[in-house]
Design a protein around this motif. Structure first.
Motif, mmCIF file in Angstrom:
data_model
loop_
_atom_site.group_PDB
_atom_site.id
_atom_site.type_symbol
_atom_site.label_atom_id
_atom_site.label_comp_id
_atom_site.label_asym_id
_atom_site.label_seq_id
_atom_site.Cartn_x
_atom_site.Cartn_y
_atom_site.Cartn_z
ATOM 1 N N ALA A 28 42.361 49.142 34.551
ATOM 2 C CA ALA A 28 42.392 47.725 34.912
ATOM 3 C C ALA A 28 43.816 47.185 34.843
ATOM 4 O O ALA A 28 44.255 46.409 35.703
ATOM 5 C CB ALA A 28 41.474 46.927 33.987
ATOM 6 N N LYS A 29 44.559 47.617 33.838
ATOM 7 C CA LYS A 29 45.949 47.162 33.705
ATOM 8 C C LYS A 29 46.800 47.709 34.848
ATOM 9 O O LYS A 29 47.698 47.024 35.354
ATOM 10 C CB LYS A 29 46.515 47.601 32.354
ATOM 11 N N SER A 30 46.506 48.915 35.278
ATOM 12 C CA SER A 30 47.319 49.562 36.317
ATOM 13 C C SER A 30 46.986 49.087 37.724
ATOM 14 O O SER A 30 47.866 49.025 38.585
ATOM 15 C CB SER A 30 47.122 51.085 36.256
ATOM 16 N N LEU A 31 45.703 48.732 37.964
ATOM 17 C CA LEU A 31 45.250 48.528 39.334
ATOM 18 C C LEU A 31 45.001 47.075 39.729
ATOM 19 O O LEU A 31 45.054 46.747 40.914
ATOM 20 C CB LEU A 31 43.964 49.332 39.577
ATOM 21 N N THR A 32 44.687 46.212 38.772
ATOM 22 C CA THR A 32 44.263 44.855 39.138
ATOM 23 C C THR A 32 45.407 43.854 39.036
ATOM 24 O O THR A 32 46.383 44.058 38.310
ATOM 25 C CB THR A 32 43.100 44.374 38.248
ATOM 26 N N PHE A 33 45.265 42.768 39.775
ATOM 27 C CA PHE A 33 46.202 41.651 39.687
ATOM 28 C C PHE A 33 45.444 40.370 40.032
ATOM 29 O O PHE A 33 44.387 40.397 40.668
ATOM 30 C CB PHE A 33 47.395 41.830 40.640
ATOM 31 N N CYS A 34 45.983 39.260 39.587
ATOM 32 C CA CYS A 34 45.411 37.958 39.934
ATOM 33 C C CYS A 34 46.403 37.226 40.827
ATOM 34 O O CYS A 34 47.563 37.030 40.445
ATOM 35 C CB CYS A 34 45.111 37.148 38.675
ATOM 36 N N ASP A 35 45.963 36.840 41.987
ATOM 37 C CA ASP A 35 46.846 36.246 42.994
ATOM 38 C C ASP A 35 46.990 34.748 42.727
ATOM 39 O O ASP A 35 46.454 33.909 43.426
ATOM 40 C CB ASP A 35 46.257 36.500 44.384
ATOM 41 N N HIS A 36 47.758 34.432 41.670
ATOM 42 C CA HIS A 36 47.864 33.027 41.264
ATOM 43 C C HIS A 36 49.206 32.417 41.682
ATOM 44 O O HIS A 36 50.141 33.109 42.057
ATOM 45 C CB HIS A 36 47.663 32.885 39.750
ATOM 46 N N TYR A 37 49.250 31.111 41.585
ATOM 47 C CA TYR A 37 50.441 30.345 41.951
ATOM 48 C C TYR A 37 51.507 30.503 40.872
ATOM 49 O O TYR A 37 51.177 30.551 39.688
ATOM 50 C CB TYR A 37 50.051 28.870 42.116
ATOM 51 N N PRO A 38 52.808 30.557 41.215
ATOM 52 C CA PRO A 38 53.379 30.537 42.564
ATOM 53 C C PRO A 38 53.261 31.911 43.232
ATOM 54 O O PRO A 38 53.238 32.933 42.548
ATOM 55 C CB PRO A 38 54.845 30.177 42.301
ATOM 56 N N PRO A 39 53.185 31.926 44.548
ATOM 57 C CA PRO A 39 52.986 33.199 45.244
ATOM 58 C C PRO A 39 54.179 34.132 45.085
ATOM 59 O O PRO A 39 55.330 33.715 45.165
ATOM 60 C CB PRO A 39 52.794 32.775 46.707
ATOM 61 N N GLY A 110 37.234 36.252 37.312
ATOM 62 C CA GLY A 110 37.248 36.978 36.051
ATOM 63 C C GLY A 110 38.629 37.239 35.488
ATOM 64 O O GLY A 110 38.809 38.117 34.639
ATOM 65 N N GLN A 111 39.636 36.445 35.913
ATOM 66 C CA GLN A 111 40.993 36.728 35.444
ATOM 67 C C GLN A 111 41.120 36.532 33.935
ATOM 68 O O GLN A 111 41.791 37.328 33.259
ATOM 69 C CB GLN A 111 42.030 35.879 36.189
ATOM 70 N N HIS A 112 40.460 35.522 33.373
ATOM 71 C CA HIS A 112 40.593 35.288 31.935
ATOM 72 C C HIS A 112 39.831 36.330 31.123
ATOM 73 O O HIS A 112 40.277 36.736 30.041
ATOM 74 C CB HIS A 112 40.141 33.871 31.586
ATOM 75 N N ARG A 113 38.692 36.785 31.645
ATOM 76 C CA ARG A 113 37.975 37.875 30.978
ATOM 77 C C ARG A 113 38.851 39.132 30.961
ATOM 78 O O ARG A 113 38.957 39.824 29.941
ATOM 79 C CB ARG A 113 36.665 38.155 31.705
ATOM 80 N N THR A 114 39.479 39.415 32.096
ATOM 81 C CA THR A 114 40.308 40.617 32.191
ATOM 82 C C THR A 114 41.516 40.526 31.270
ATOM 83 O O THR A 114 41.817 41.462 30.514
ATOM 84 C CB THR A 114 40.764 40.832 33.646
ATOM 85 N N ILE A 115 42.221 39.413 31.300
ATOM 86 C CA ILE A 115 43.408 39.249 30.444
ATOM 87 C C ILE A 115 43.005 39.283 28.973
ATOM 88 O O ILE A 115 43.704 39.872 28.137
ATOM 89 C CB ILE A 115 44.133 37.932 30.783
ATOM 90 N N GLY A 116 41.882 38.648 28.656
ATOM 91 C CA GLY A 116 41.411 38.663 27.274
ATOM 92 C C GLY A 116 41.193 40.079 26.761
ATOM 93 O O GLY A 116 41.564 40.409 25.629
ATOM 94 N N ASP A 126 34.955 49.241 28.473
ATOM 95 C CA ASP A 126 35.026 49.340 29.928
ATOM 96 C C ASP A 126 34.694 47.994 30.565
ATOM 97 O O ASP A 126 33.880 47.232 30.039
ATOM 98 C CB ASP A 126 34.049 50.396 30.440
ATOM 99 N N ILE A 127 35.310 47.719 31.697
ATOM 100 C CA ILE A 127 35.117 46.449 32.398
ATOM 101 C C ILE A 127 34.289 46.699 33.646
ATOM 102 O O ILE A 127 34.742 47.403 34.567
ATOM 103 C CB ILE A 127 36.476 45.829 32.787
ATOM 104 N N PRO A 128 33.074 46.163 33.715
ATOM 105 C CA PRO A 128 32.271 46.343 34.932
ATOM 106 C C PRO A 128 32.851 45.525 36.081
ATOM 107 O O PRO A 128 33.436 44.460 35.863
ATOM 108 C CB PRO A 128 30.887 45.833 34.515
ATOM 109 N N PHE A 129 32.673 46.015 37.295
ATOM 110 C CA PHE A 129 33.220 45.294 38.449
ATOM 111 C C PHE A 129 32.281 45.369 39.638
ATOM 112 O O PHE A 129 31.445 46.267 39.763
ATOM 113 C CB PHE A 129 34.596 45.840 38.844
ATOM 114 N N LEU A 130 32.439 44.395 40.530
ATOM 115 C CA LEU A 130 31.883 44.424 41.876
ATOM 116 C C LEU A 130 33.083 44.305 42.804
ATOM 117 O O LEU A 130 33.825 43.323 42.732
ATOM 118 C CB LEU A 130 30.883 43.295 42.095
ATOM 119 N N LEU A 131 33.269 45.296 43.651
ATOM 120 C CA LEU A 131 34.503 45.428 44.428
ATOM 121 C C LEU A 131 34.221 45.389 45.929
ATOM 122 O O LEU A 131 33.484 46.231 46.451
ATOM 123 C CB LEU A 131 35.187 46.757 44.058
#
Length: 330
Positions: A28-39, A110-116, A126-131
């Motif tokens: 999750a740390k390697s693959l995910t990102f949150c597309d937040h402001y500023p771009p 789920g950005q706050h769940r992931t960061i938490g 493990d973090i369950p996902f729907l992709l």
């Protein structure tokens, strides 16, 4: 370049390929990102920046709550993924996807769940996902807006209803609502649902009971005696103001403001009429006190027209005090 393999279950909705599975914390740390402001470069910046407190609170929730589980986060693969079925000889939803290293999976929800989990939860989980497999970014943004716009908090009445076994006041309210001998029988909205046509919520009546039962003498009573005291008190209230109590519309007496005002008054009256040996109130003495204010008009166009707040309950209580105690003593 590293390529990661994930075991998933594949499904299709509206011609859109979707995978479900689990990510380790490391992936999750390697693959995910949150597309937040500023771009940033190659980003849209459509989400709000993360709030540290929400992430920390979620990690604490996982750590301390026995029922604290991680619900699936919602992701979108910004680059097309290949799905390889486990058994290519049969039609099966089970298989694997292959993802190149780098932050290629956008967190839609789920950005706050992931960061938490990644930054503040020390244990392995493990973090369950729907992709979504390469969902159009316009749809991704629209989905984010829809999820957050339609999101509703659970009412406090519902919270207290679910947790009533660990909360005496909520237990008392539920008993008042379900007891045919109670004046509150089938008059309490227990879960905060809309359209029930019940005048008061569990949360509001609970707050009123907290006021009503606050004296030291009452707190010393067991729960059965406290319950009977509440039934007796509200029965007398219903007798003194029958029109307002029986009205199905436009009565403030059974609304949150009215019940709170009367309960604040009751917290003073009950010690005056309580038999400390039996733990029972003298209903006739209570009736005498309350009847001094029997001409109060509780209807919405009456003496308290426009009153609705917790502060307004103090003004109503002051009005009742003036009618009951002025120049009469106790």
């Amino acid at each position: 370049m590293t390529i990661y393999k994930l075991e998933v279950v594949r499904t299709v909705q509206k011609n859109q390929e979707i995978f479900t599975g689990f990510l380790t914390k490391e992936l999750a740390k390697s693959l995910t990102f949150c597309d937040h402001y500023p771009p940033a470069p190659n980003r849209l910046g459509y989400q709000r920046p993360p709030e540290k407190k929400r992430a920390v609170d979620f990690a604490a929730y996982l750590n301390k709550n026995p029922a604290g589980f991680v619900t699936p986060i919602l992701l979108n693969a910004r680059q097309k993924l290949d799905f390889i079925p486990t058994n290519p000889d049969i039609l099966s939803p089970f298989g694997s996807i292959y993802i190149k290293e780098g932050h290629n999976l956008s967190i839609i929800d789920g950005q706050h769940r992931t960061i938490g989990i990644l930054d503040y939860f020390e244990h392995g989980i493990d973090i369950p996902f729907l992709l979504f497999n390469c969902l159009d970014t316009e749809y991704e943004q629209d989905l984010f807006i829809t999820i957050n716009r339609e999101q509703k908090k659970v009412s406090m009445s519902h919270v207290h209803f679910v947790g009533h076994k660990n909360d005496m006041l909520s237990e008392l309210v539920i008993r008042l609502e379900s007891d045919p001998d109670s004046p509150w029988y089938h008059n309490v909205n227990l879960v905060g649902a809309r359209g029930t046509k019940r005048p008061v919520s569990l949360q509001s009546l609970r707050a009123s009971l907290q006021e009503l039962l606050q004296s030291g003498e009452v707190k010393m009573l067991d729960i059965e005696k406290q319950y009977q005291l509440a039934v007796d008190f509200w029965n007398v209230v219903a007798e003194v103001w029958p029109e307002a109590w029986q009205a199905t519309r436009n009565s403030l007496l059974k609304k949150a403001m009215g019940t709170l005002a009367v309960s604040k008054l009751g917290s003073y009256l009950i010690p005056l009429v309580l038999n400390r040996e039996t733990g029972v109130i003298d209903q006739e003495r209570l009736r005498v006190y309350l009847k001094r204010a029997e001409n109060v008009n509780w209807m919405s166009d009456g003496d308290f027209k426009g009153y609705s707040s917790r502060y307004a309950s103090d003004m109503v209580k002051a009005k009742l005090d003036s009618l009951i105690f002025a120049s009469r003593g106790v």
